[in-house]
Every structure is written in C-alpha cells, then in structure tokens.
Design a protein around this motif. Sequence first.
Motif, mmCIF file in Angstrom:
data_model
loop_
_atom_site.group_PDB
_atom_site.id
_atom_site.type_symbol
_atom_site.label_atom_id
_atom_site.label_comp_id
_atom_site.label_asym_id
_atom_site.label_seq_id
_atom_site.Cartn_x
_atom_site.Cartn_y
_atom_site.Cartn_z
ATOM 1 N N LEU B 57 0.821 -1.216 0.000
ATOM 2 C CA LEU B 57 0.000 0.000 0.000
ATOM 3 C C LEU B 57 0.850 1.259 0.000
ATOM 4 O O LEU B 57 0.488 2.265 -0.620
ATOM 5 C CB LEU B 57 -0.948 -0.002 1.211
ATOM 6 N N SER B 58 1.982 1.203 0.690
ATOM 7 C CA SER B 58 2.846 2.391 0.698
ATOM 8 C C SER B 58 3.419 2.627 -0.701
ATOM 9 O O SER B 58 3.509 3.773 -1.160
ATOM 10 C CB SER B 58 3.962 2.246 1.736
ATOM 11 N N GLN B 59 3.764 1.555 -1.398
ATOM 12 C CA GLN B 59 4.276 1.720 -2.767
ATOM 13 C C GLN B 59 3.177 2.225 -3.707
ATOM 14 O O GLN B 59 3.419 3.090 -4.551
ATOM 15 C CB GLN B 59 4.844 0.393 -3.272
ATOM 16 N N GLU B 60 1.982 1.688 -3.515
ATOM 17 C CA GLU B 60 0.852 2.143 -4.332
ATOM 18 C C GLU B 60 0.594 3.637 -4.092
ATOM 19 O O GLU B 60 0.259 4.375 -5.014
ATOM 20 C CB GLU B 60 -0.392 1.323 -3.961
ATOM 21 N N ALA B 61 0.771 4.044 -2.832
ATOM 22 C CA ALA B 61 0.571 5.470 -2.499
ATOM 23 C C ALA B 61 1.565 6.339 -3.264
ATOM 24 O O ALA B 61 1.201 7.408 -3.775
ATOM 25 C CB ALA B 61 0.725 5.676 -0.996
ATOM 26 N N TRP B 62 2.808 5.889 -3.358
ATOM 27 C CA TRP B 62 3.811 6.678 -4.089
ATOM 28 C C TRP B 62 3.477 6.761 -5.579
ATOM 29 O O TRP B 62 3.658 7.803 -6.206
ATOM 30 C CB TRP B 62 5.209 6.073 -3.892
ATOM 31 N N VAL B 63 2.971 5.642 -6.119
ATOM 32 C CA VAL B 63 2.612 5.654 -7.542
ATOM 33 C C VAL B 63 1.447 6.618 -7.775
ATOM 34 O O VAL B 63 1.453 7.412 -8.720
ATOM 35 C CB VAL B 63 2.250 4.226 -8.031
ATOM 36 N N LYS B 64 0.458 6.552 -6.892
ATOM 37 C CA LYS B 64 -0.687 7.474 -7.017
ATOM 38 C C LYS B 64 -0.230 8.929 -6.884
ATOM 39 O O LYS B 64 -0.716 9.811 -7.585
ATOM 40 C CB LYS B 64 -1.716 7.164 -5.934
ATOM 41 N N ALA B 65 0.691 9.132 -5.954
ATOM 42 C CA ALA B 65 1.201 10.501 -5.749
ATOM 43 C C ALA B 65 1.865 11.007 -7.029
ATOM 44 O O ALA B 65 1.672 12.160 -7.432
ATOM 45 C CB ALA B 65 2.178 10.521 -4.588
ATOM 46 N N TRP B 66 2.626 10.157 -7.658
ATOM 47 C CA TRP B 66 3.297 10.523 -8.917
ATOM 48 C C TRP B 66 2.271 10.892 -9.989
ATOM 49 O O TRP B 66 2.411 11.882 -10.700
ATOM 50 C CB TRP B 66 4.167 9.359 -9.386
ATOM 51 N N GLN B 67 1.210 10.086 -10.060
ATOM 52 C CA GLN B 67 0.186 10.332 -11.081
ATOM 53 C C GLN B 67 -0.602 11.620 -10.808
ATOM 54 O O GLN B 67 -1.092 12.251 -11.731
ATOM 55 C CB GLN B 67 -0.791 9.142 -11.130
ATOM 56 N N ARG B 68 -0.731 11.962 -9.507
ATOM 57 C CA ARG B 68 -1.552 13.130 -9.156
ATOM 58 C C ARG B 68 -0.710 14.339 -8.746
ATOM 59 O O ARG B 68 -1.227 15.266 -8.140
ATOM 60 C CB ARG B 68 -2.456 12.780 -7.966
ATOM 61 N N LEU B 69 0.533 14.276 -9.049
ATOM 62 C CA LEU B 69 1.454 15.299 -8.556
ATOM 63 C C LEU B 69 1.053 16.707 -8.992
ATOM 64 O O LEU B 69 1.254 17.675 -8.260
ATOM 65 C CB LEU B 69 2.864 14.980 -9.038
ATOM 66 N N VAL B 70 0.463 16.815 -10.176
ATOM 67 C CA VAL B 70 0.056 18.139 -10.660
ATOM 68 C C VAL B 70 -1.031 18.735 -9.772
ATOM 69 O O VAL B 70 -1.221 19.952 -9.737
ATOM 70 C CB VAL B 70 -0.438 18.099 -12.127
ATOM 71 N N GLN B 71 -1.762 17.858 -9.060
ATOM 72 C CA GLN B 71 -2.851 18.354 -8.191
ATOM 73 C C GLN B 71 -2.317 18.933 -6.881
ATOM 74 O O GLN B 71 -3.039 19.614 -6.166
ATOM 75 C CB GLN B 71 -3.827 17.219 -7.849
ATOM 76 N N PHE B 72 -1.070 18.596 -6.550
ATOM 77 C CA PHE B 72 -0.509 19.090 -5.292
ATOM 78 C C PHE B 72 -0.149 20.559 -5.443
ATOM 79 O O PHE B 72 0.722 20.919 -6.221
ATOM 80 C CB PHE B 72 0.718 18.264 -4.895
ATOM 81 N N GLN B 73 -0.857 21.396 -4.690
ATOM 82 C CA GLN B 73 -0.675 22.838 -4.809
ATOM 83 C C GLN B 73 0.184 23.426 -3.688
ATOM 84 O O GLN B 73 0.381 24.629 -3.628
ATOM 85 C CB GLN B 73 -2.042 23.535 -4.801
ATOM 86 N N GLY B 74 0.570 22.581 -2.732
ATOM 87 C CA GLY B 74 1.391 23.072 -1.625
ATOM 88 C C GLY B 74 0.576 23.706 -0.505
ATOM 89 O O GLY B 74 1.115 24.460 0.304
ATOM 90 N N ASP B 75 -0.738 23.409 -0.466
ATOM 91 C CA ASP B 75 -1.576 23.940 0.623
ATOM 92 C C ASP B 75 -1.179 23.340 1.968
ATOM 93 O O ASP B 75 -1.324 23.963 3.003
ATOM 94 C CB ASP B 75 -3.056 23.655 0.359
ATOM 95 N N SER B 76 -0.741 22.091 1.925
ATOM 96 C CA SER B 76 -0.222 21.432 3.136
ATOM 97 C C SER B 76 1.205 20.992 2.800
ATOM 98 O O SER B 76 1.660 21.163 1.674
ATOM 99 C CB SER B 76 -1.083 20.218 3.479
#
Lengths: 149, 202
Positions: B57-76
């Motif tokens: 699950l932790s590896q899957e989380a990293w893959v998802k993060a990579w795919q959604r990285l453009v959505q990360f706006q730096g709010d947190s």
Amino acid sequence: MKTSDLKLELQAYVDGELSPDRHHRVESLLASDSQAREWVEGLRQISLLVRTNEPDLKVPTSREFYWSQIKRQMDQARASNEIRPVSTALNWFRWLVPAVGVAAVMVVVSIRSDRDEALLASTFDSMQTDSSAVVFRSESDGVTIHWID
Amino acid sequence: MPAPLKYDYPSASDEELVKWSQCGDTEAFEQLIFRHRDKIFARAMIMMRNEDQALELSQEAWVKAWQRLVQFQGDSSYTTWMTRIVINLCLDQLRRQKRVRVESIDELEEESGGVERLMPIIDSNPTAGMEQVELRRRIDEALGQLSEAHRTVVVLHEFEGLEYREIAKRVGISMGTVMSRLFYARRRLATLLSGIKRERSE
C-alpha cells in the motif's frame, strides 16, 4: 448530563471540538470539580503521549528494491496512459461492428417480412375461390384457431 | 520550474523536489521517496498491522502521488499530502476486507457501556522513565492490541490531526461513534501502557 456524556464532553474539550459556549461551560465545571479536572488531565496526557511518540517503523527492504518496484509501477501506469487513445478508438470500433451487424440483420428481416406478407396475401387470394375457412375462438383460453380447408 | 541538468537532490527542499517531480524528474521523485518512505510505510503499517500489505500500500501510495502530482498545490506539506493518500488506500483496503466492521471484544465492551464503566482516572504519566525508542515500540504494540475500528480513529485523530467531523466522513460513521471510539481507545491505551509501567517496576 449522564456521566458518559460528560466524559465525552470533556474529551471534546481536550480536543478543541467544543463551541465557545460549551467550552465556557466546561471551564466553569472544571473550576469546581476536581474529578473532572483529573479526567481532563488524564486524557491530555494519553493524547500527548501517543501523538508525540508515533511508532518509528522502517521500510523492511533496501532503498533500491523499494524504488525499483515503484518505478516499475510508474512505468506501467505511464505505458497504459500512452496507449489509452488507441484503446479508446478500438473500444469505439468494437461497438461499431456489432451495431452494423444488428442493423444489417434488421434490414434483411424487414425485406423478408415484406416479401412473406406479399406471398401470404397472394396465397390467400388464390385460395379464396375454392376454399372455406372455419374460425374457432376461445375467450377463456385466449386462443384463436383458423381451420382452412 | 524546469529541472536543471544535474541537481544536488539530497540538499534540495521538499518544495523544490516536488516542483521538479511535477516536471517529470523521476530522480527528484526518488529523493522524495527516500526521504519520506519510512513515515509513509509506518502509517500504513500502524493501520494494517501486516508488513506485506503495508509495503504494497505504501508503494501504491507513491505511484498514485506521482500520477496526481500536478494536483498538489502546496496547501499542506508534502508529507501531509502523502500520508492522506496512504491512509485513504488503507481505509479502502480495510473496507474491502470488511474488517473494520467486524465486532471485536473491544467494540462489544464499548457498546455495552464501556465508556461509562472503564473510565478510572488515567495514570498521569504511565510511561515515566522509559526511553523514547522503547516507548515508541510499546505504543506500537498497544496500538496493535486495539481493534481496527478503534485504531483507525486514533490514527486519524492523533497522527493525522483530523477533526471529529472529518473522521466521521472518511470512515463513514457518526460523530458520536467517533467520540466514543476515541474515548474508549484512549482509555485502553492508558491501561495497556500502565501495564508496561507495572511490568518495569517488578
């Protein structure tokens, strides 16, 4: 207020979840109730203890192995994204083939139906001169029998 | 911000690494993983109590993060964003396994008046004198003895810092249930950690 409700109220106070009004009421209670103060202190302690000592667990594989597995999944995801336009087109084509097939069958059936009706009409025409017919209808069974001689 | 030809990734900030990763720089992303992989794995491990599942699950989380990285706006912070992803994956997995709703002894006690009955005064310092490494290990063990339903609420509240309302929404339970589960879980943790203190004094 029941004791159990009071305890949940005190917990909500510790967690900063109360409205200003309820927060003020709990503070008034704490000023006069030593047992309530002890509960609040106990809840604060255990919350702080857990929060500041999150278990420190390590990934049980090497950095390289961990990364290689993630990288492989990233590459697979990227590859599937790259072929998506092609597969979308194929999906559309996959539906087109049976749709054309169904349309073709309907056309054939329609043509045959027209031809059969014409044939049936001509048969009746040719039979009308030297034939007789008896019709039996049973309403209860919902059956109609045509006897043509 | 375009990624330069060769960066000193280890000395770059998370924000810089995220920006370069958003431009497709996998080396920057690898550095982010290297920096935060233990935390993300730990969060999954605390939730799942199963090393293989936590790893996956932790590896899957990293893959998802990579795919959604453009959505990360730096709010947190980036780690907060990452832990939310892995927690969501864990919650999904637990729902699939239908383990969250399985009644345990803990839940039965809670439903039969555990909050009322099991609230003696919590020892104000149940782990006095314990070294931090040992303390963290013992807290992990204590968390492992909670039911998944109770542990989930503790993790979301104490580690993720979520409010009752948000926990209720994410787990799919009422706010009242969040409160009683959290109360019972804390009481149980206090009891388990008090046991450690007794054990050490013997």
